[in-house]
Design an enzyme around this catalytic site. Sequence first.
Site, short mmCIF file in Angstrom:
data_model
loop_
_atom_site.label_atom_id
_atom_site.label_comp_id
_atom_site.label_asym_id
_atom_site.label_seq_id
_atom_site.Cartn_x
_atom_site.Cartn_y
_atom_site.Cartn_z
N CYS A 380 2.17 75.69 36.94
CA CYS A 380 0.84 75.59 36.85
C CYS A 380 0.48 74.78 38.22
CB CYS A 380 0.21 75.17 35.72
SG CYS A 380 -1.42 75.74 35.56
N HIS A 519 2.22 78.69 31.65
CA HIS A 519 2.98 77.86 31.03
C HIS A 519 4.26 78.70 30.16
CE1 HIS A 519 0.76 74.35 32.05
NE2 HIS A 519 -0.25 75.25 32.18
N GLU A 521 6.94 77.40 29.26
CA GLU A 521 7.46 76.34 27.97
C GLU A 521 6.85 76.75 26.67
OE1 GLU A 521 5.39 75.70 30.79
OE2 GLU A 521 3.95 74.18 30.14
N1 GLN Z 1 -5.28 71.44 37.48
C1 GLN Z 1 -4.79 72.66 38.01
C2 GLN Z 1 -5.96 73.90 37.54
O1 GLN Z 1 -6.58 73.57 36.61
C3 GLN Z 1 -3.68 73.04 37.39
C4 GLN Z 1 -3.54 72.98 35.68
C5 GLN Z 1 -2.42 72.85 35.09
O2 GLN Z 1 -1.30 72.63 35.70
N2 GLN Z 1 -2.50 73.11 33.73
O3 GLN Z 1 -5.78 74.89 37.92
#
Ligand code: GLN
Length: 547
Positions: A380, A519, A521
Amino acid sequence: MARFIFITGGVVSSLGKGLASAALGALLQARGYSVRLRKLDPYLNVDPGTMSPFEHGEVFVTDDGAETDLDLGHYERFTGVPARNTDSVSSGRIYSTVLEKERRGDYLGKTIQVVPHVTNQIKEFLAIGEDEVDFMLCEIGGTVGDIEGLPFFEAIRQFAHDKPRGQCIFMHLTLLPYLAASGELKTKPTQHSVKELQSIGIAPDILVCRSEQPIPEKEREKIALFCNVRKQCVVAAYDLKSIYEAPLAYHEQGLDQAVLDAFGISPAPQPKLDIWHDVYHRVHNPEGKVKVAIVGKYTQLEDAYKSIAEALTHGGMANRVKVKIEWVDAELFDNEDATPYLQGFHAILVPGGFGERGTEGKIKAAQFAREKKIPYLGICLGMQMAVIEAARNVAGMAKAGSEEFDHEAGKKRFEPVVYHLKEWVQGNHKVARKADDDKGGTMRLGAYDATLTDGSKVAEVYGGTAIEERHRHRYEVDIKYRETLEKVGLKFSGMSPDGKLPEIVEWLDHPWFIGVQFHPELKSKPFAPHPLFADFVRAAVETSRLV
Ligand code: GLN
């Protein structure tokens, strides 16, 4: 109709109620039953989505896009049952539903009260999908006696009372403190905690007692007598080397048998515990060790990255190695050379995160991994930082950055390689957001499909080109920079099915450098490690052989 197991805690918090619930779920499955696990949290936030990870640890995201308590992660990792939106609720959500109904006039002019209106709303929640499984395990957050937990305790009391006898049981976790001076385990706090429960009409059927020392027979008898439970229902929970021993450990202590006895299920089906024996063997017999750096912002609280740490452990199990995680605070080298902080690791992982603090450090971590050819997994925000690094340091766009860090209207510091995503497709409808939307529940959340490029590293890792992974982000890598970045070797190897949203990037000229917008994970399990984590750890093992 499901049988219900209500799990509560007393004496102190952090006793491992979530883990005990998850392990019990796994044991019931091992006996051939279907299960679902639920968490009821007494706090007033509508969900944990808006809480800082320092407050409550990681936010676990479900396929259907709910932002939930991290215990749901334990539930999934132990049972493999994907959690749903309806598996997590807080006082905040219950109250907001009750108040919405009141505004709509649904209560036909009645005075709205905690009993019965709030408790009814909780009972309605408990009953969702009760026909679908054999056992519903419902954990109440916090400890008995907390003011805000009271409506939940009252609701489960009523719920059990409404059901036919024998359909609900109560399991209570407590602590037996050890007094070194007298060399004794003390049972009094447990007795008081059970009294507290009984005073609100709940008589526990099973007591799970956390203890650092073996519980002598005499103390067990005492607890049984004073707390009004059978002796075999006083189950010991000792400290474990790995959480993945919990199902076997609880089985040895007789927890699943006690639960089935409490329901009067006899003869009980024999458990099949092969997968847990295999997991145990992998945890206890690693054939090597790798050192992985997690370069993040919330490094003082490991729970903030719970699923990532677990997924790395699973990746270790897949490769029969121990993964030694070191937490590196990205802010330390926001304005410094990262080398002294990152040298000697066999792999670097940059996890998700929000806000600008520490991002220059994360960008340096991506640069270090790219240049030194160290395996890198960016998740992310970790992918977004890798893209900014590529744009700045390889494609010559010195001002590349993310819109997330440019808040001052009319004053742009960065060229937005990562921009605020305001429109996307979910299934077959469009989702739209505005810049000033509420913070809670408005990100791109939950499971989305992605299409991988044939022949790419990720397609090889996944063993296919169609994947579905969970998302939680507001910002997105801008597709308009694809050509520029691909020209310098950063391949966009995974895209949303409509080809508009970059989901995965990878460096071609690198042994293992992958950034993912989702994600992975969240879907890894000890008995089914996620392919990205399994392969990332494999690459780390290879690096460890080179140094
Ligand atoms: N802050 C970033 C976004 O909103 C990444 C979010 C995250 O890593 N879950 O896109």
